[in-house]
Structures are given as structure tokens and as C-alpha cells.
Design a protein around this motif. Structure first.
Motif, short mmCIF file in Angstrom:
data_model
loop_
_atom_site.label_atom_id
_atom_site.label_comp_id
_atom_site.label_asym_id
_atom_site.label_seq_id
_atom_site.Cartn_x
_atom_site.Cartn_y
_atom_site.Cartn_z
N LEU A 175 55.34 2.30 42.28
CA LEU A 175 56.20 2.34 41.10
C LEU A 175 55.62 1.53 39.95
O LEU A 175 55.77 1.89 38.78
CB LEU A 175 57.60 1.80 41.44
CG LEU A 175 58.42 2.61 42.44
CD1 LEU A 175 59.66 1.83 42.86
CD2 LEU A 175 58.82 3.96 41.85
N LEU A 221 66.02 3.44 36.19
CA LEU A 221 67.24 3.20 36.97
C LEU A 221 68.47 3.71 36.22
O LEU A 221 69.39 4.27 36.82
CB LEU A 221 67.36 1.70 37.25
CG LEU A 221 68.44 1.27 38.25
CD1 LEU A 221 68.23 1.91 39.61
CD2 LEU A 221 68.48 -0.24 38.37
N PHE A 225 65.39 0.83 44.20
CA PHE A 225 64.66 2.11 44.27
C PHE A 225 64.48 2.54 45.74
O PHE A 225 64.53 1.72 46.64
CB PHE A 225 63.28 1.97 43.60
CG PHE A 225 63.38 1.92 42.11
CD1 PHE A 225 63.22 3.07 41.34
CD2 PHE A 225 63.64 0.72 41.45
CE1 PHE A 225 63.30 3.01 39.96
CE2 PHE A 225 63.73 0.65 40.06
CZ PHE A 225 63.56 1.80 39.33
#
Length: 256
Positions: free
Chosen positions: A10, A88, A256
Motif C-alpha cells: 500500500l 479510506l 485496510f
């Protein structure tokens, strides 16, 4: 201590491109970015001096420190944090019906800019705003001398996403009519705080939301689990803020 493969997958795409070693020129092989990040995060978690970075596991501490300062200067840590926050938000990971604001005091052992000297001694005030679940929405570091009401708006200007909670809940320090008016008229945010002695300007029903303010304290507990954030050892406040951004990055990665 180190990032997992999933976490690194990520972060890596969000980092600025690095110059690679040219085949027609001899020289050292560049240190992998992941090894640099793992070394920096070891310092963040342990609170140790840079020179104590384990040489058998991480790159030389001077190399790690140099890259840390470079990424602070070019805004890499904040850019990664903002990108994770926006991702997010797109997935509905933030609760923006209400949020929380507060600050904690970090002693500034080595002084430097933004290290005021209130009654508790020389230090820095870490200001933060969180969503309804206690996830970081904004983070800042300033001198501990000014009152929190004078720092709140500058902290909200550093919001990681392009939206603020409908309501912000703070403690008695935030019970200020002029601040209430500015936040409402300029940002569309309603500030809710318990009354200071002798004042009764808030609807008691709204104050029931104050019972959920423990989520803000939980965010500070998460941040202070990273020992480098308990005490400010950095002379440059930008470097301390870089560590704060890293702490928030690790908190968001858990979502996540």
C-alpha cells in the motif's frame, strides 16, 4: 517491528520515484526504500537514538536518518498519510457524523522552535482531530504556550481529507463563543464542549455526545505507544511532525 508485505504494497506506490543506479557507472547499490522505512519505524516505535539502530538488521543509521530528513522536507510522509486517508474515505472508512478534538503535551528535551514553556516545562503541544471512531483526521505540532482554542483552526487546515465532521466535541477548554461562531459560519462545523464554570450556553442534549470523547483519548494512547511521540527529541519541529505522520500512517494501515 517491520512492515508486512501487505502494508508495504500500500505504501510503495505512494513514494516518489528514486534515481536508480546507472549500469555504465560503478557505485553502490541504492538502499531499498522498504529497508529505510523499516529502520525509521524502529526508531519511531522504540524511541531510541538514531545511533542505536541495529546495524545487523537495518541500513547504517546515518543513511536512514538522511532519508528520513529528506522525506520530511519534501512532504513524503504527509503525502502518504493523506493518500491512505482519502482511500479510506472512499471506502466509507471514516465516521463524519461527529468527531473529536484535543491536544497532549510532549516534553521537548532539546528545545528548538515550537517548544513553549508553560507551567509543565518546555514542550510541544500535539493537536489532533479524530473522526467518530477515533481515527486521525488532522494532526499538528505547535508550541505548548498558546491556548488550544488558538491552535484548533490551524490544525483543521491540515485535514487529511476534504471534509470535516458535522460536529466536533472537545473538553471545557473549547467552550468559547467566538470560536463556535467561526467554525459554524466558515466551516459548517458545530463545536460541542462542556460549560466552563458560570457559563451555560450549550444544549444539554448535545452534551451527551461528550461521553464518547474517550475515543480521542484512545487515539492519543495509540500514538503514545510509539515511544518517539511521547517526548520530542527533535530540535526541528518538522522532524517531530514527520514522526507524528508516521504514527498516523500505522494507525490507518490497520483499517485496510
Amino acid at each position: 517491528m517491520d512492515l508486512t508485505d501487505e502494508q508495504w504494497s500500500l505504501i510503495e506506490p505512494l513514494l516518489p520515484a528514486r534515481k536508480l543506479k546507472r549500469e555504465d557507472r560503478p557505485g553502490r547499490t541504492p538502499t531499498p526504500s522498504r529497508a529505510l522505512w523499516d529502520g525509521i519505524l524502529w526508531i519511531l516505535r522504540t524511541g531510541a537514538q538514531w545511533s542505536e539502530l541495529p546495524r545487523e538488521k537495518y541500513p547504517p543509521y546515518k543513511t536512514v536518518h538522511r532519508w528520513f530528513q529528506g522525506w520530511v522536507r519534501d512532504g513524503t510522509f504527509r503525502a502518504v498519510l493523506r493518500a491512505l486517508a482519502l482511500d479510506l474515505k472512499e471506502r466509507g472508512g471514516f465516521d463524519l457524523e461527529e468527531g473529536f478534538v484535543d491536544a497532549y503535551f510532549a516534553s521537548a528535551k532539546n528545545g528548538g522552535p515550537a517548544s513553549g514553556k508553560p507551567k509543565r516545562g518546555k514542550g510541544t503541544k500535539v493537536m489532533a482531530a479524530a473522526d467518530g471512531a477515533g481515527l486521525p483526521l488532522a494532526i499538528g505540532a505547535a508550541s505548548a504556550s498558546p491556548h488550544e482554542t488558538k491552535l484548533l483552526e490551524a490544525t483543521l487546515d491540515e485535514s487529511l481529507i476534504d471534509e470535516l465532521p458535522e460536529r466536533l466535541i472537545g473538553d471545557k477548554a473549547y467552550d468559547a463563543d467566538k470560536l463556535d461562531e467561526r467554525l459554524w459560519h466558515q466551516r459548517g462545523v458545530k463545536l460541542i464542549a462542556p460549560h466552563r464554570r458560570g457559563r451555560k450556553t450549550k444544549d444539554g442534549r448535545e452534551l451527551r455526545r461528550y461521553r464518547r470523547r474517550w475515543k480521542m483519548e484512545r487515539l492519543f494512547a495509540w500514538l503514545q505507544n510509539f515511544r518517539r511521540l511521547v517526548t520530542r527529541y527533535e530540535v526541528k519541529v518538522q522532524n517531530f511532525l514527520g514522526f507524528l505522520h508516521l504514527g498516523c500512517i500505522l494507525i490507518l494501515l490497520r483499517q485496510f
